[in-house]
Write an enzyme that holds these catalytic residues in place. Structure first.
Site, PDB file in Angstrom:
ATOM      1  N   ASP A  20      25.294  -8.255  45.446  1.00 10.06           N
ATOM      2  CA  ASP A  20      25.849  -9.471  44.852  1.00 10.06           C
ATOM      3  C   ASP A  20      27.147  -9.782  45.584  1.00 10.06           C
ATOM      4  O   ASP A  20      27.854  -8.869  46.022  1.00 10.06           O
ATOM      5  CB  ASP A  20      26.131  -9.235  43.354  1.00 10.06           C
ATOM      6  CG  ASP A  20      26.334 -10.535  42.610  1.00 10.06           C
ATOM      7  OD1 ASP A  20      25.436 -10.919  41.836  1.00 10.06           O
ATOM      8  OD2 ASP A  20      27.391 -11.179  42.793  1.00 10.06           O
ATOM      9  N   ARG A 144      13.116 -16.004  29.208  1.00 13.11           N
ATOM     10  CA  ARG A 144      14.150 -16.656  28.395  1.00 13.11           C
ATOM     11  C   ARG A 144      15.284 -15.675  28.169  1.00 13.11           C
ATOM     12  O   ARG A 144      15.038 -14.478  27.990  1.00 13.11           O
ATOM     13  CB  ARG A 144      13.588 -17.030  27.017  1.00 13.11           C
ATOM     14  CG  ARG A 144      12.495 -18.058  27.052  1.00 13.11           C
ATOM     15  CD  ARG A 144      11.645 -17.986  25.798  1.00 13.11           C
ATOM     16  NE  ARG A 144      10.957 -16.699  25.699  1.00 13.11           N
ATOM     17  CZ  ARG A 144      10.261 -16.296  24.652  1.00 13.11           C
ATOM     18  NH1 ARG A 144      10.184 -17.050  23.582  1.00 13.11           N
ATOM     19  NH2 ARG A 144       9.659 -15.119  24.649  1.00 13.11           N
ATOM     20  N   ASN A 216       9.929 -26.315  32.576  1.00  8.74           N
ATOM     21  CA  ASN A 216      11.197 -26.412  31.839  1.00  8.74           C
ATOM     22  C   ASN A 216      11.421 -27.833  31.329  1.00  8.74           C
ATOM     23  O   ASN A 216      11.858 -28.035  30.196  1.00  8.74           O
ATOM     24  CB  ASN A 216      12.370 -25.990  32.733  1.00  8.74           C
ATOM     25  CG  ASN A 216      12.624 -24.495  32.663  1.00  8.74           C
ATOM     26  OD1 ASN A 216      11.833 -23.762  32.087  1.00  8.74           O
ATOM     27  ND2 ASN A 216      13.712 -24.038  33.242  1.00  8.74           N
ATOM     28  N   ALA A 260      14.246 -29.049  15.567  1.00 13.28           N
ATOM     29  CA  ALA A 260      15.286 -30.079  15.684  1.00 13.28           C
ATOM     30  C   ALA A 260      16.665 -29.463  15.459  1.00 13.28           C
ATOM     31  O   ALA A 260      16.796 -28.430  14.821  1.00 13.28           O
ATOM     32  CB  ALA A 260      15.026 -31.168  14.656  1.00 13.28           C
ATOM     33  N   CYS A 268      19.782 -23.384  31.988  1.00 14.94           N
ATOM     34  CA  CYS A 268      18.492 -23.740  32.596  1.00 14.94           C
ATOM     35  C   CYS A 268      18.094 -25.171  32.290  1.00 14.94           C
ATOM     36  O   CYS A 268      18.037 -26.000  33.188  1.00 14.94           O
ATOM     37  CB  CYS A 268      17.426 -22.756  32.133  1.00 14.94           C
ATOM     38  SG  CYS A 268      17.830 -21.079  32.615  1.00 14.94           S
TER      39      CYS A 268
HETATM   40  C1  UGA Z   1      14.390 -21.496  29.374  1.00 15.32           C
HETATM   41  C2  UGA Z   1      12.855 -21.420  29.341  1.00 15.32           C
HETATM   42  O1  UGA Z   1      12.403 -21.292  27.998  1.00 15.32           O
HETATM   43  C3  UGA Z   1      12.345 -20.227  30.160  1.00 15.32           C
HETATM   44  O2  UGA Z   1      10.920 -20.241  30.190  1.00 15.32           O
HETATM   45  C4  UGA Z   1      12.904 -20.349  31.589  1.00 15.32           C
HETATM   46  O3  UGA Z   1      12.498 -19.242  32.387  1.00 15.32           O
HETATM   47  C5  UGA Z   1      14.419 -20.387  31.535  1.00 15.32           C
HETATM   48  O4  UGA Z   1      14.834 -21.532  30.746  1.00 15.32           O
HETATM   49  C6  UGA Z   1      14.933 -20.522  32.946  1.00 15.32           C
HETATM   50  O5  UGA Z   1      14.637 -21.518  33.594  1.00 15.32           O
HETATM   51  O6  UGA Z   1      15.556 -19.578  33.445  1.00 15.32           O
HETATM   52  P1  UGA Z   1      16.378 -20.253  28.087  1.00 15.32           P
HETATM   53  O7  UGA Z   1      17.275 -21.272  28.716  1.00 15.32           O
HETATM   54  O8  UGA Z   1      16.761 -18.827  28.119  1.00 15.32           O
HETATM   55  O9  UGA Z   1      14.902 -20.340  28.721  1.00 15.32           O
HETATM   56  O10 UGA Z   1      16.271 -20.644  26.537  1.00 15.32           O
HETATM   57  P2  UGA Z   1      15.231 -21.353  25.571  1.00 15.32           P
HETATM   58  O11 UGA Z   1      14.764 -20.383  24.582  1.00 15.32           O
HETATM   59  O12 UGA Z   1      14.203 -22.093  26.325  1.00 15.32           O
HETATM   60  O13 UGA Z   1      16.186 -22.394  24.827  1.00 15.32           O
HETATM   61  C7  UGA Z   1      16.860 -23.417  25.557  1.00 15.32           C
HETATM   62  C8  UGA Z   1      17.649 -24.289  24.604  1.00 15.32           C
HETATM   63  O14 UGA Z   1      16.776 -25.083  23.814  1.00 15.32           O
HETATM   64  C9  UGA Z   1      18.525 -23.520  23.615  1.00 15.32           C
HETATM   65  O15 UGA Z   1      19.783 -24.178  23.519  1.00 15.32           O
HETATM   66  C10 UGA Z   1      17.775 -23.624  22.301  1.00 15.32           C
HETATM   67  O16 UGA Z   1      18.620 -23.565  21.185  1.00 15.32           O
HETATM   68  C11 UGA Z   1      17.142 -24.987  22.454  1.00 15.32           C
HETATM   69  N1  UGA Z   1      15.918 -25.160  21.638  1.00 15.32           N
HETATM   70  C12 UGA Z   1      14.833 -24.383  21.867  1.00 15.32           C
HETATM   71  C13 UGA Z   1      15.892 -26.132  20.664  1.00 15.32           C
HETATM   72  O17 UGA Z   1      16.875 -26.880  20.440  1.00 15.32           O
HETATM   73  N2  UGA Z   1      14.756 -26.302  19.931  1.00 15.32           N
HETATM   74  C14 UGA Z   1      13.649 -25.537  20.153  1.00 15.32           C
HETATM   75  O18 UGA Z   1      12.634 -25.753  19.444  1.00 15.32           O
HETATM   76  C15 UGA Z   1      13.696 -24.549  21.123  1.00 15.32           C
END
Ligand code: UGA
Length: 449
Positions: A20, A144, A216, A260, A268
């Protein structure tokens, strides 16, 4: 993502050497300290280290020379224009080309716009010495934060974008222990639940890159769609949870990512959506639908603050408890966290902010030293005029609101994640606001807006 990939590949039996640009991070890992909070990561890093399968070096040349296969896991942050900044990929490509003493397979794991692989191949070729040849592949990651180790070891699909059969073969060998579940799972006691192996999809590099952005962005679209349905539900007297639950039972729609609330944050979705919009515009494709999803997401904080102001009237001098700082539960990541924008607006309006989070306090302190931080949420709630729920940590799910109500100056909860039931909050005598559901104004009287 880099550290999780390294740890899981070591767990799968490979010999992994990590490097890194940040030598402090390498020093911390060498001292056995994992620099981020990610569930199960410390366990598998410790076991990989004990087995002698993982090492860390600040010397990139050493790591490059030692490896047959190189995974590039550097950041691709957004520029002001929204375009992905690929300078770290370019830097690493030049470093690999200059330092390598034998041919290698170079794999993009970072999220990058389609056609980055072609540029990577070109940069490697242009800087290569002694006629060394590089093969390039794309292997997007779908893990995630918060469940990254589990997601890596139990993938839904493994996508490899290649230009030649030997790269596909090499990647299949690398992932064979994961596809065949030949690893010691830190998540499950004993063997992992049975099921068919994840599909191993071999595509072109351009398709693999597109698959990642398209996935995504689709999930982000889904969240914004649910948020608009929440606003509609609120205006029409429906309950968004009932609506999205019923929608999700249709397998063509699916129940996930229809929650919601304050909208999506993290490093991401916001950046990938921006980069995808930028990419599509650069090739003349109209992606208004995704732009709309982004706009809806940006407006979530405005919607939230409409509720905050309606309930509290004046913010100046009020004691506000903010529950949750991380962009979602089970991570200490606060990048693009909706809670940060909430805190910023509260401070701008002269409120006294008392914040609580399971893991993100140290990171938030550097941004907002004027906030009062409490590991114990009940301490943040003591004397509060309102509680603002921003992250769905389990500890908040199970909070004793009867106890909290006795500690607070005013029993007012504004729930940015629809975590609680309006019926329960009514029973406890709370004023309660959430998204797309009945709002309980003072004295528990219900109102639609
Ligand atoms: C996301 C994707 O889910 C992964 O598949 C992907 O690999 C990753 O980005 C990446 O590109 O590295 P992540 O950012 O860790 O993963 O988190 P998520 O669980 O997807 O949530 C993202 C955001 O959406 C959070 O702020 C969460 O609170 C929000 N969210 C999620 C909602 O507001 N409503 C939902 O129903 C689900």
């Amino acid at each position: 993502m880099g550290l999780v990939t390294a740890a899981c590949l070591a767990e799968a039996g490979h010999q992994v050497i990590c490097t890194d640009i940040d030598s402090h991070r390498i020093a911390s890992l060498n001292a056995g300290v994992v620099p981020i909070y990610e569930r199960n990561l410390d366990t598998i890093l410790a076991s990989a280290r004990k087995a002698g399968r993982i090492s860390y070096t600040p010397d990139a040349a050493e790591a490059i020379r030692a490896a047959e296969v190189i995974f590039i896991c550097v950041g691709t942050p957004p520029k002001d224009s929204g375009e992905a900044d690929l300078s770290a990929i370019d830097h690493v490509a030049r470093q690999i080309a200059k330092e390598a003493q034998s041919s290698k397979l170079v794999i993009e794991k970072s999220t990058v716009p389609a056609r980055t692989g072609l540029e990577l191949q070109r940069a490697l070729g242009a800087y290569s010495r002694n006629g060394i040849k590089f093969r390039v592949a794309s292997n997007p990651e779908f893990l995630r934060e918060g469940t990254a180790v589990s997601d890596f070891l139990h993938p839904d699909r493994i996508v490899v974008g290649v230009e030649d059969e030997s790269s596909a073969r090499q990647l299949r060998e690398i992932y064979a222990p994961i596809l065949e579940r030949r690893f010691h799972c830190p998540i499950h006691d004993g063997p992992c639940p049975p099921g068919p192996p994840a599909p191993f999809l071999v595509t072109t590099i351009n398709s693999a890159e597109l698959i990642k952005h398209a996935s995504n962005s689709f999930l982000a679209l889904k969240i914004s769609y649910a948020n608009v349905i929440a606003d509609l539900s609120e205006q029409l007297g429906a309950n968004v949870d009932e609506v999205t639950h019923a929608m999700g039972l249709d397998p063509r729609i699916g129940g996930q990512f229809l929650k919601a609330g304050l909208g999506f944050g993290g490093f991401c979705f916001p950046k990938d959506v921006q980069a995808f919009i930028h990419l599509s515009a650069s090739v003349g494709v109209d992606f208004s639908i995704l732009k709309a999803a982004e706009t809806v997401n940006k407006q979530r904080i405005d919607r939230f603050f409409e509720k905050v102001r309606k309930a509290l009237w004046v913010l100046k001098g009020k004691h506000i408890a903010v529950l949750g700082l991380a962009f979602k539960a089970n991570t200490d990541d606060i990048r693009f966290a909706p809670a940060l924008e909430v805190v910023k607006r509260l401070l701008d309006d002269g409120a006294q902010v008392h914040a609580s989070d399971q893991e993100a306090i140290d990171r938030a302190k550097t941004l907002f030293p004027q906030v009062h931080y409490h590991e114990d949420p009940y301490e943040a709630l003591k004397g509060a005029d309102a509680a603002l729920l921003c992250t769905e940590w389990d500890i908040f799910r199970t909070l004793d609101w009867a106890r909290a109500g006795k500690l607070m100056a005013r029993k007012l909860l504004i729930d940015g994640r629809n975590l609680y039931s309006p019926a329960l909050m009514r029973e406890l005598g709370f004023e309660y606001y959430s998204f797309g559901r009945e709002n309980l104004r003072s004295e528990g009287s219900a109102s639609k807006s």
